[in-house]
Design an enzyme around this catalytic site. Structure first.
Site, PDB file in Angstrom:
ATOM      1  N   THR A 132       0.947  -1.158   0.035  1.00 46.96           N
ATOM      2  CA  THR A 132       0.023  -0.090   0.021  1.00 46.96           C
ATOM      3  C   THR A 132       0.900   1.274   0.021  1.00 46.96           C
ATOM      4  O   THR A 132       0.662   2.195  -0.951  1.00 46.96           O
ATOM      5  CB  THR A 132      -0.852  -0.175   1.292  1.00 46.96           C
ATOM      6  N   GLY A 136     -25.525 -15.590 -24.878  1.00 45.77           N
ATOM      7  CA  GLY A 136     -24.523 -16.067 -25.310  1.00 45.77           C
ATOM      8  C   GLY A 136     -24.244 -16.183 -26.548  1.00 45.77           C
ATOM      9  O   GLY A 136     -25.210 -15.673 -27.505  1.00 45.77           O
ATOM     10  N   CYS A 163     -32.319 -14.256 -23.962  1.00 39.77           N
ATOM     11  CA  CYS A 163     -31.809 -13.949 -25.178  1.00 39.77           C
ATOM     12  C   CYS A 163     -31.492 -15.231 -26.087  1.00 39.77           C
ATOM     13  O   CYS A 163     -32.356 -15.761 -26.626  1.00 39.77           O
ATOM     14  CB  CYS A 163     -30.633 -13.143 -25.051  1.00 39.77           C
ATOM     15  N   HIS A 204     -32.557  -8.833 -22.276  1.00 38.22           N
ATOM     16  CA  HIS A 204     -32.076  -8.877 -21.035  1.00 38.22           C
ATOM     17  C   HIS A 204     -32.601  -8.364 -19.722  1.00 38.22           C
ATOM     18  O   HIS A 204     -32.164  -7.339 -19.592  1.00 38.22           O
ATOM     19  CB  HIS A 204     -30.598  -8.505 -21.391  1.00 38.22           C
ATOM     20  N   GLU A 235     -32.443  -8.862 -16.928  1.00 43.45           N
ATOM     21  CA  GLU A 235     -31.340  -9.019 -15.739  1.00 43.45           C
ATOM     22  C   GLU A 235     -30.704  -7.277 -15.518  1.00 43.45           C
ATOM     23  O   GLU A 235     -30.321  -7.127 -14.482  1.00 43.45           O
ATOM     24  CB  GLU A 235     -30.251  -9.901 -16.232  1.00 43.45           C
TER      25      GLU A 235
END
Ligand code: GLN
Length: 538
Positions: free
Chosen positions: A190, A358, A385, A516, A518
């Site tokens: 960090t 897909g 889809c 879609h 979603e």
């Protein structure tokens, strides 16, 4: 307008997106109008041409941009639609600068990487803020500080701060490893990340310390001294069960109060109740609902990732919590059914099956076999889809006697293209025009009275987001309908089939959608179709 940049240190994938979204949600809960911008350091003009196994899900906005999945996180946490102005890539920024130069937009002067490229970035950030009428714009810079790729974006942050010092803050999201051999949380990476950030002229205002555990006071002090921040500005962000708990975790450490103080802002209210209620449901719900997600973008090398289906997974979760059930998701690679059809009967273990979107041939026949199985065994099915297209092909083959029914995407010469190219798409592909040329963004759809879809949505007309090149071939509509498939959603303007389903008398829930849904599901506002699906699974 206030600007908060979120940058990453040490390594990627530690939750910059969830951090950005959570800070946004907290600012919203204080009464501020918030928007969030994502910067991807890729040359790709959008995420549409990137492989989801590598880059994660391609998220689609209402106005049809193909963006990084983080835009989805912002939409979910802020419960608002984010549009194309809020997304940029290196490719997109350079494309605008070059197009502007070609159009004499710089009036003949010499156009330079600095300041002209960062200036284009700043203009875009301001436009996004104005467009959303935001009090605060959060800007997440992809990648990790120290990478060559995101330097110009850090330059934009530096220049904006120079322009308007009181209005710009920077949050560094870092990672603190605990090497097993030492058993101690290490702060050095960090410290190096902050040095690298300092080298770009930027001092972080707040450091979010991602780790498997809480950061103790000793390390907070140490980070403070070495990184030049107050110990109160070192925030502990250990692993937690759900990302939706992050707003509360940040709130308990006064993250937004610290930022507001630095930016001279005063809160109008403070209401975290809806998030608290959600987290309590997530943690206390016991009854399970088992959902299988069949896909192919799961593996990278030896690792299994489900990022490619992020919005689908979230939508299932949101709807499940709303029904007070705990979703248990299983990823199944549909190719498995091609290698070993005996595995199909394992699907009987699930309360519901989802086939998400897909592309291409891999896993296609495995999905067809799985869809046949869930149709015949009355297991709730939701096809998204490609999941609609495959359901239609399966139905055509096995219920309409069209043995060679196929999609032109997989078999260009099929005698029965039940799913075929949309108008104009074939020409685009053969002309090599792939980027941003699918049917993209929100379209209206009319729902059939009495259908499952109509009942789920509770309205006659809906608007949903699309991303595809193929569609149900209207020449086969009559045959499909005669054999019992219900075409319950139609885009009347374009005359396209958008939703198919089986009647309730035949199957409890067999629904495919060409869009879609979603992308429109939010944790505090779950999607109605997913709600109906989960209700049936339950
Ligand atoms: N491959 C299909 C098409 O292009 C489906 C796309 C998707 O599922 N998003 O039409």
């Amino acid at each position: 307008m206030k600007y908060i940049f979120v940058v990453g240190g040490v390594m990627s994938g530690v939750g910059k997106g969830a951090t950005t979204s959570s800070i946004g949600a907290l600012l919203q809960s204080r009464g501020f109008a918030v928007t969030a911008v994502k910067i991807d350091p890729y040359i790709n003009v959008d995420a549409g041409t990137m492989n989801p196994t590598e880059h994660g899900e391609v998220f689609v906005t209402v106005d049809g941009d193909e963006t990084d999945q983080d835009i989805g996180n912002y939409e979910r946490f802020l419960d608002t639609n984010i549009t194309s102005v809020n997304y940029m890539t290196t490719g997109r920024v350079y494309l605008s600068v070059i197009e502007r130069e070609r159009a004499m937009g710089y009036k003949g002067r010499c156009v330079e990487v600095v300041p002209d490229v960062p200036q284009e970035v700043i203009d875009r950030i301001k436009r996004a803020g104005k467009n959303a009428k935001a009090d605060v714009v959060l800007i997440e810079i992809g990648g990790t500080v120290g990478e060559y790729q995101n330097l110009l974006f850090l330059e934009a942050a530096r220049i904006l701060k120079l322009e308007s010092p009181r209005n710009v803050a920077t949050v560094l999201v870092s990672y603190l490893p605990i090497p097993a051999s030492i058993g101690e949380m290490k702060t050095k990476p960090t410290q190096h990340a902050v040095r690298a950030l300092n080298g770009t002229g930027i001092q972080p205002d707040l450091i979010i310390c991602r780790a498997t555990q809480m950061v103790d006071d000793v390390r907070k002090k140490k980070i403070g001294i070495f990184c030049n921040v107050q110990a109160e500005d070192v925030i502990s962000a250990p692993n937690i069960d759900t990302i939706y708990e992050i707003p509360q975790m940040f709130d308990s450490q006064h993250v937004v109060e610290r930022l507001m103080k630095k930016l001279g802002m005063r809160a109008r209210k403070n209401d975290l109740a809806p998030w608290k209620k959600l987290v309590s449901t997530i943690k206390n719900t016991k009854r399970e609902v088992k959902i299988a997600v069949l896909g192919k973008y799961f593996s990278t090398g030896d690792y299994v990732l489900s990022d490619a289906y992020m919005s689908v997974i979230e939508a299932i979760k949101h709807a499940s919590w709303a029904h007070d059930v705990k979703p248990v998701l299983t990823w199944i690679s549909s190719e498995d059914y091609e290698k070993d059809p005996k595995k199909l009967k394992d699907l009987a273990k699930f309360d519901g099956v989802v086939v998400p979107g897909g592309f291409g041939a891999r896993g296609f026949e495995g999905n067809i076999a799985a869809i046949k199985y869930v149709r015949e065994h009355k297991i709730p099915y939701l096809g998204l889809c490609y999941g609609l297209q495959m359901a239609v092909i399966e139905f055509a083959r096995n219920k309409c006697g069209i043995a060679r029914a196929h999609t032109q995407e997989v078999d260009a010469k099929t005698p029965d293209p039940v799913v075929h190219f949309m108008a104009g798409q074939k020409e685009k592909i053969s002309g090599g025009k792939y980027g941003g040329t699918m049917r993209l963004g929100a379209y209206d759809c009319n729902l059939l009275k009495g259908s499952i879809a109509r009942n789920a949505y509770g309205s006659d007309i809906i608007s949903e987001r699309h991303r595809h090149r193929y569609e149900v071939n209207n020449d086969y509509r009559e045959t499909l309908q005669k054999n019992g498939l219900v075409l319950s959603g139609i885009n009347e303007k374009l005359d396209l089939v958008e939703i198919v389903e089986l009647p309730k008398s035949v199957h409890p829930f067999f629904v495919g959608v060409q869009f879609h849904p979603e992308f429109q599901s939010r944790p505090l506002n779950p999607h109605k179709l997913f709600m109906k699906f989960i209700e049936t699974c339950k």
